[in-house]
Design an enzyme around this catalytic site. Structure first.
Site, PDB file in Angstrom:
ATOM      1  N   ASP A 118       0.784  -1.196   0.075  1.00  0.00           N
ATOM      2  CA  ASP A 118       0.004   0.074  -0.116  1.00  0.00           C
ATOM      3  C   ASP A 118       0.891   1.215   0.052  1.00  0.00           C
ATOM      4  OD1 ASP A 118      -3.155   0.153   0.858  1.00  0.00           O
ATOM      5  OD2 ASP A 118      -2.032   2.081   0.888  1.00  0.00           O
ATOM      6  N   THR A 165     -11.481   2.782  -7.916  1.00  0.00           N
ATOM      7  CA  THR A 165     -11.835   3.245  -9.067  1.00  0.00           C
ATOM      8  C   THR A 165     -12.871   4.448  -8.658  1.00  0.00           C
ATOM      9  OG1 THR A 165     -13.164   1.325  -9.562  1.00  0.00           O
ATOM     10  CG2 THR A 165     -10.993   1.645 -10.681  1.00  0.00           C
ATOM     11  N   LYS A 225     -19.519  -7.322 -13.433  1.00  0.00           N
ATOM     12  CA  LYS A 225     -19.450  -6.554 -11.787  1.00  0.00           C
ATOM     13  C   LYS A 225     -20.262  -5.351 -12.113  1.00  0.00           C
ATOM     14  CE  LYS A 225     -18.118  -4.913  -8.090  1.00  0.00           C
ATOM     15  NZ  LYS A 225     -18.176  -5.720  -6.725  1.00  0.00           N
ATOM     16  N   ARG A 282     -28.723  -3.795  -8.365  1.00  0.00           N
ATOM     17  CA  ARG A 282     -28.918  -3.527  -7.057  1.00  0.00           C
ATOM     18  C   ARG A 282     -29.567  -2.105  -6.910  1.00  0.00           C
ATOM     19  NH1 ARG A 282     -29.419  -6.196  -2.161  1.00  0.00           N
ATOM     20  NH2 ARG A 282     -28.650  -5.165  -0.419  1.00  0.00           N
ATOM     21  N   CYS A 333     -19.434   1.225  -4.240  1.00  0.00           N
ATOM     22  CA  CYS A 333     -19.629   0.305  -5.073  1.00  0.00           C
ATOM     23  C   CYS A 333     -21.092   0.616  -5.812  1.00  0.00           C
ATOM     24  CB  CYS A 333     -19.749  -1.150  -4.440  1.00  0.00           C
ATOM     25  SG  CYS A 333     -18.597  -1.433  -3.354  1.00  0.00           S
TER      26      CYS A 333
HETATM   27  N1  SAJ Z   1     -29.644  -0.138   0.471  1.00  0.00           N
HETATM   28  C1  SAJ Z   1     -30.803   0.193   0.620  1.00  0.00           C
HETATM   29  N2  SAJ Z   1     -31.860  -0.750   0.805  1.00  0.00           N
HETATM   30  C2  SAJ Z   1     -31.716  -1.865   0.517  1.00  0.00           C
HETATM   31  C3  SAJ Z   1     -30.373  -2.401   0.484  1.00  0.00           C
HETATM   32  C4  SAJ Z   1     -29.511  -1.771   0.699  1.00  0.00           C
HETATM   33  O1  SAJ Z   1     -31.254   1.441   0.675  1.00  0.00           O
HETATM   34  O2  SAJ Z   1     -32.587  -2.791   0.446  1.00  0.00           O
HETATM   35  C5  SAJ Z   1     -28.587   0.747   0.790  1.00  0.00           C
HETATM   36  C6  SAJ Z   1     -27.480   0.615   1.721  1.00  0.00           C
HETATM   37  O3  SAJ Z   1     -28.026   1.357   2.999  1.00  0.00           O
HETATM   38  C7  SAJ Z   1     -26.153   1.207   1.387  1.00  0.00           C
HETATM   39  C8  SAJ Z   1     -26.544   0.987  -0.153  1.00  0.00           C
HETATM   40  O4  SAJ Z   1     -27.702   0.522  -0.684  1.00  0.00           O
HETATM   41  O5  SAJ Z   1     -26.301   2.624   1.275  1.00  0.00           O
HETATM   42  C9  SAJ Z   1     -25.304  -0.131  -0.758  1.00  0.00           C
HETATM   43  O6  SAJ Z   1     -25.349  -1.281   0.343  1.00  0.00           O
HETATM   44  P1  SAJ Z   1     -25.441  -2.842   0.176  1.00  0.00           P
HETATM   45  O7  SAJ Z   1     -25.376  -3.541   1.163  1.00  0.00           O
HETATM   46  O8  SAJ Z   1     -26.614  -3.149  -0.997  1.00  0.00           O
HETATM   47  O9  SAJ Z   1     -24.196  -3.098  -0.824  1.00  0.00           O
HETATM   48  P2  SAJ Z   1     -22.658  -2.703  -0.584  1.00  0.00           P
HETATM   49  O10 SAJ Z   1     -22.151  -1.384  -1.308  1.00  0.00           O
HETATM   50  O11 SAJ Z   1     -22.254  -2.993   0.832  1.00  0.00           O
HETATM   51  O12 SAJ Z   1     -21.958  -3.916  -1.468  1.00  0.00           O
HETATM   52  C10 SAJ Z   1     -22.361  -4.121  -2.760  1.00  0.00           C
HETATM   53  C11 SAJ Z   1     -22.542  -5.488  -2.937  1.00  0.00           C
HETATM   54  N3  SAJ Z   1     -23.342  -5.736  -4.228  1.00  0.00           N
HETATM   55  C12 SAJ Z   1     -24.499  -6.497  -4.446  1.00  0.00           C
HETATM   56  O13 SAJ Z   1     -25.315  -6.803  -3.741  1.00  0.00           O
HETATM   57  C13 SAJ Z   1     -24.867  -6.475  -5.950  1.00  0.00           C
HETATM   58  C14 SAJ Z   1     -21.278  -6.445  -2.801  1.00  0.00           C
HETATM   59  O14 SAJ Z   1     -21.904  -8.029  -3.139  1.00  0.00           O
HETATM   60  C15 SAJ Z   1     -20.297  -6.045  -3.632  1.00  0.00           C
HETATM   61  O15 SAJ Z   1     -19.063  -6.653  -3.614  1.00  0.00           O
HETATM   62  C16 SAJ Z   1     -20.210  -4.821  -3.213  1.00  0.00           C
HETATM   63  O16 SAJ Z   1     -21.221  -3.752  -3.745  1.00  0.00           O
HETATM   64  C17 SAJ Z   1     -18.901  -4.142  -4.289  1.00  0.00           C
HETATM   65  O17 SAJ Z   1     -17.648  -4.162  -3.670  1.00  0.00           O
HETATM   66  O18 SAJ Z   1     -19.005  -3.903  -5.289  1.00  0.00           O
END
Ligand code: SAJ
Length: 401
Positions: free
Chosen positions: A30, A82, A201, A208, A255
């Site tokens: 890093d 990124t 990806k 989502r 993400c």
């Molecule tokens: N969120 C909502 N409502 C929901 C679910 C999530 O408002 O029902 C919001 C969360 O509060 C947050 C955002 O969405 O602000 C993202 O949270 P998340 O838990 O859906 O996802 P991340 O960003 O923590 O992780 C995502 C995941 N991708 C998917 O579920 C398709 C994870 O598997 C990926 O590895 C990650 O992005 C990444 O690194 O790309």
């Protein structure tokens, strides 16, 4: 087998630890000397359940060594951020800098894998950068793209059990990368080409984002219609083929709030739905800000004094300390900027100190506040009881009834 992980952040560090735990000699690299020093001491610089003891173990056993520069290895993994630039154009400068940092150490037979979320074509572009400086390596190293898909907070389990998509620039590269991941991944390793893996990806996270946008749009409609959105969604989800996600105060993290732009930037004409979902999710945070500000104005008019306000949660989702692209943090910032004199308490139980926000204990803030806005559904907040003597703005569905 020896592998260099370039980038010891939320994904690079856990992956390096799990790979080291599986018996591979790992060098974690890093550019941040503090991160390197902490890692060398066996101290985790991120919050991730279960990872601390594993880090200590692999550092003590010498399986994981942290440095600020790469060393010759069998395999190199690029796991750096990124972000996007202005106008939401992807910024792959960290990927390129990390790639350039390993070029002097590459040898015939090496595996070079990009894990960082990247626009379509990045792996081919980085191959061009490598061969531009080391033309003698053309056809002699194996280049692949293998995105991570783990959920912060559940990283250990998901790094081991999730299926992975591995896109090689050649079939050999995909096979070689798959043999590496097979050391610690129990999920299925799906091989394809690099461009498909890159878009896969982006599509996962955009899917989502679109689904969350639907839930957030419903929350706006329900607010106007005087309907409890949580009850509505729970009832709609009783249908065997309906599965609506939960509304919140927007979408954050590095993400889902970022990756869709890598598609809209490259395919603006074709990605209308993806672009609209981004707008809906961004707007939701503004809407929440306005709700808090309006509640404050109303309170002042009715009571002849400024309210005490508690803004509960800064992290982008429950039970983590990550504030990147956090809508909660954006709301807190905007509310504070717009009302200088108001008495605002900011709460984030997963962080001890913050350079901008003075943090207050969640129980103290809840007790003292006239207006409480729940921005992130942290587990600590779930222990609080509803109080009729306060104005509670429950943006994240803590009190669904
Ligand atoms: N969120 C909502 N409502 C929901 C679910 C999530 O408002 O029902 C919001 C969360 O509060 C947050 C955002 O969405 O602000 C993202 O949270 P998340 O838990 O859906 O996802 P991340 O960003 O923590 O992780 C995502 C995941 N991708 C998917 O579920 C398709 C994870 O598997 C990926 O590895 C990650 O992005 C990444 O690194 O790309």
């Amino acid at each position: 087998m020896k592998a260099c992980f370039i980038g010891l952040g939320y994904i690079g560090l856990p992956t390096a630890i799990i790979a080291a735990n599986s018996g591979i000699d790992i060098v974690g690299v890093d550019i941040n000397a503090e991160v390197v020093e902490k890692t060398q001491q066996g101290k985790l610089h991120i919050l991730e359940p279960g990872l601390q003891p594993m880090l200590k173990r692999v550092v003590d056993s010498g399986k994981l060594v942290a440095r600020t520069t790469p060393v010759p290895s069998d395999a190199f993994f690029i796991v750096v951020p990124t972000p996007f630039k202005e106008n939401h154009l992807p910024d792959i400068s960290f990927v390129e800098a990390a790639t350039r940092s390993v070029i002097p150490f590459l040898q015939e037979g090496n595996l070079f894998v990009i894990e960082s979320t990247s626009p379509v074509g990045t792996t081919e572009a980085m191959a061009g950068v490598i061969y531009g400086e080391r033309p003698e390596l053309k056809g002699k190293i194996h280049i692949a793209y293998c995105p991570e898909r783990v959920l912060p907070g559940n990283v250990i389990y998901e790094l081991i059990h999730n299926d992975r998509v591995i896109g090689g620039l050649t079939d050999d590269a995909a096979n070689k990368a798959a043999s590496f991941y097979a050391h610690f991944v129990l999920g299925t390793l799906h091989k394809t080409n690099a461009r498909t893996a890159e878009l896969c990806k982006l599509v996962e996270n955009s899917s989502r984002d679109v689904q969350i946008a639907f839930a957030n749009e419903l929350s706006l409609i329900c607010d106007k219609a005087g309907i409890n959105v949580w009850e509505l969604i729970a009832l709609a989800n009783k249908h065997p083929r309906v599965n609506i996600l939960q509304p919140g105060c927007g979408v954050g993290g590095h993400c889902i709030a970022v990756d869709p732009y890598f598609i809209t930037a490259a395919f603006p004409q074709e990605s209308k739905l993806i672009a609209t979902a981004r707008q809906v999710n961004n707007y939701k945070a503004e809407w929440c800000t306005e709700k808090v500000k309006n509640a404050m104005l109303k309170f002042e008019l009715l009571n002849g004094r400024k309210p005490k306000v508690a803004l509960m949660g800064l992290a982008f989702k429950p039970d983590i300390d990550d504030l990147r692209e956090s809508p909660s943090k954006r709301i807190a910032t905007q509310v504070m900027q717009s009302c200088n004199n108001a008495d605002i308490m900011v709460v984030e139980p997963n962080i001890d100190q913050h350079k901008v926000f003075k943090l207050t204990d969640y129980r103290e803030a809840y007790d003292k506040a006239d207006i409480v806005a729940f921005l992130t559904a942290h587990k600590q907040f779930k222990t609080l009881e509803w109080r009729d003597n306060k104005i509670i703005l429950d943006f994240c569905g803590l009190f669904k009834k």
